[in-house]
Enzyme design. Structure first.
Site, PDB file in Angstrom:
ATOM      1  CE1 TYR A  71       0.430   5.030  -4.724  1.00  0.00           C
ATOM      2  CE2 TYR A  71      -0.853   6.953  -4.086  1.00  0.00           C
ATOM      3  CZ  TYR A  71       0.289   6.399  -4.651  1.00  0.00           C
ATOM      4  OH  TYR A  71       1.290   7.220  -5.127  1.00  0.00           O
ATOM      5  CG  ASP A  86      -2.951   6.331   4.027  1.00  0.00           C
ATOM      6  OD1 ASP A  86      -3.225   7.540   4.193  1.00  0.00           O
ATOM      7  OD2 ASP A  86      -2.263   5.907   3.081  1.00  0.00           O
ATOM      8  CE  LYS A 110      -4.741  12.588  -1.719  1.00  0.00           C
ATOM      9  NZ  LYS A 110      -4.405  12.655  -3.089  1.00  0.00           N
TER      10      LYS A 110
END
Ligand SMILES: Cc1ncc(COP(=O)(O)O)c(C=O)c1O
Length: 445
Positions: free
Chosen positions: A142, A234, A263
């Site tokens: 994702y 990622d 994040k």
């Protein structure tokens, strides 16, 4: 537990927000609980129920809900000073310098506002830098809500995974199974000269948590080098969580060309970032000709919170604490599964954990990974543990969503609501929290 107020709030929310939420994953069945406030490693909902929180905002909250004092005072200071200007500030430079000092792949960095924006920009950067169109992604990986990666199928038949994306876009994306060296080699043999980038989460963290098999990332590195493609890690989830301040790339000893962050690097505020070699990152405007811009990018409050977050981790026993509790939790769940559900696989590393409801058990459990699957070829579970996104999708996913998650919630433990998303231990969690959680697992599994 009483959930009346949450139900009423959801009722109101459904009239004014699609699905009653602002991010689809929050719409748990039959209705989510609405959070009133956080307290250390816990959240308290609108009806006053308290939960041990392992969702932790889906990853950003390294310190739980009470940020250390230096973080809190930096947030207050920068919020009251401006809070943003549309002109550069010193704190952006300090934060960029800190990240570049600690993360092996990063010489330069561009801060943006979300993980999605980071991966969108990284794909544009890779295409601009290489002059090629195709990007390789992992099935089940994702990278946020972006057109180039919301693609499923395989390299021969890629298709959009959501309505709203033209097939003409999806045809530039090549999905391959994670951990499958043969598949990635074949894709490079067929398309290598057209591949701008391989985009990979170093650990699949939105698909049950799948660790790489030994040597997989090095294979990706070698193929990218051989064909002149960029390797993009990622690290939106793993960044500053796995492998400490050096991130997952330092844990695995493989240096990507580009790293995307989100994040934790924003200290609990909206953030994303794209880091890498200067030669590549300087392709972004205004230094280069790959357009990239944003009103809120490098927001001073975010930069201050993120910077103090990382500095505090550099100066305190943060990673020792969360990794120790992570291990204790994974060990405890492994023991419970051995008694109650020997077919299930406990996964995770550092402060990440999950249990994948796999369907088959090995003939014996002696000698299995004790604190989460590490893809050890000599582990008796090796042939049964998930290695690809597809393996996780084949687990008992409905059982998680319809029964297990609710049982855990009723026991006062807040987990991610589906089988796929990772869970996180924070610096605010305690040994008592872990013990309470293990009791809840015993009851719910
Ligand atoms: C690995 C990874 N990349 C990108 C994203 C997108 O980040 P955001 O939700 O901040 O847009 C996520 C979100 O969870 C993620 O896990």
């Amino acid at each position: 537990m009483n959930h009346e107020r949450s139900r009423d709030l959801y009722d109101r929310a459904l009239s004014v927000m699609p699905g009653g939420v602002n991010s689809s994953v929050r719409a748990t069945r039959p209705y989510p609980f609405f959070v009133e406030r956080g307290d250390g490693g816990h959240v308290i909902d609108a009806d006053g129920n308290r939960y041990v929180d392992y969702v932790m905002g889906y990853g950003p909250l390294l310190y739980g809900h009470d940020a250390p004092e230096p973080v809190q005072s930096a947030i207050q200071k920068y919020a009251s000073a401006g809070p943003m200007y549309g002109a550069p500030t010193e704190i952006e430079v300090e934060h960029a310098e800190f990240v570049a000092r600690h993360v092996p792949s990063v010489e330069m960095i561009r801060f943006v506002n979300s993980g999605t924006e980071a991966t969108v920009s990284a794909v544009r950067l890779a295409r601009g830098y290489t002059g090629r169109d195709k990007v390789v992604i992992m099935q089940g990986g994702y990278h946020g809500a972006q057109e180039s990666t919301l693609v499923e199928g395989d390299a021969d038949h890629p298709r959009p995974s959501t309505s709203g994306i033209p097939q003409e876009f999806a045809k530039h994306t090549l999905p391959v199974p994670f951990n499958d060296e043969e598949a990635i080699q074949e894709v490079f043999e067929e398309h290598g000269d057209d591949i701008a980038a391989v985009l990979v989460e170093p650990i699949l963290a939105n698909m049950g948590i799948v660790m790489p098999v030994d040597g997989y990332h090095q294979t990706l590195r070698d193929l990218c080098d051989d064909y002149g493609s960029l390797l993009v890690f990622d690290e939106v989830i793993t960044g500053f969580r796995v492998g400490g301040l050096g991130c997952a790339q330092s844990k695995f000893g493989v240096t990507p060309d580009v790293t995307t962050f989100g994040k934790i690097v924003g200290g609990g505020f909206p953030v994303g970032a794209i880091g890498g070699k200067s030669e590549i990152i300087e392709q972004f405007t205004p230094a280069g000709d790959v357009f990239q811009s944003g009103t809120f990018s490098g927001h001073p409050v975010t930069m201050a919170a993120g910077h103090e977050y990382l500095k505090y981790a550099a100066e305190n026993d943060v990673y020792d604490h969360i990794n120790r509790l992570g291990e204790k939790l994974r060990e405890g769940i492994t023991d419970i599964c051995a008694d109650q559900a020997p077919e299930y696989t406990v996964v995770g590393t550092d402060s990440m954990f999950k249990t994948v409801f796999t369907r088959e058990q090995p003939a014996m459990l002696d000698g299995q990974c004790e604190a989460g699957c590490q893809q050890r070829p000599d582990c008796p579970r090796y042939d049964h543990c998930p290695k690809t996104g597809g393996d996780v999708a084949n687990a008992e996913t409905e059982r998680w969503e319809r029964i297990f998650w609710h049982e855990m919630k009723e026991q006062g433990v807040f987990l991610t609501a589906n089988q796929f998303e990772s869970q996180f231990v924070s610096y605010a969690h305690t040994d008592e929290d872990i013990e309470q959680t293990l009791e809840a697992y015993k009851h719910a599994l």
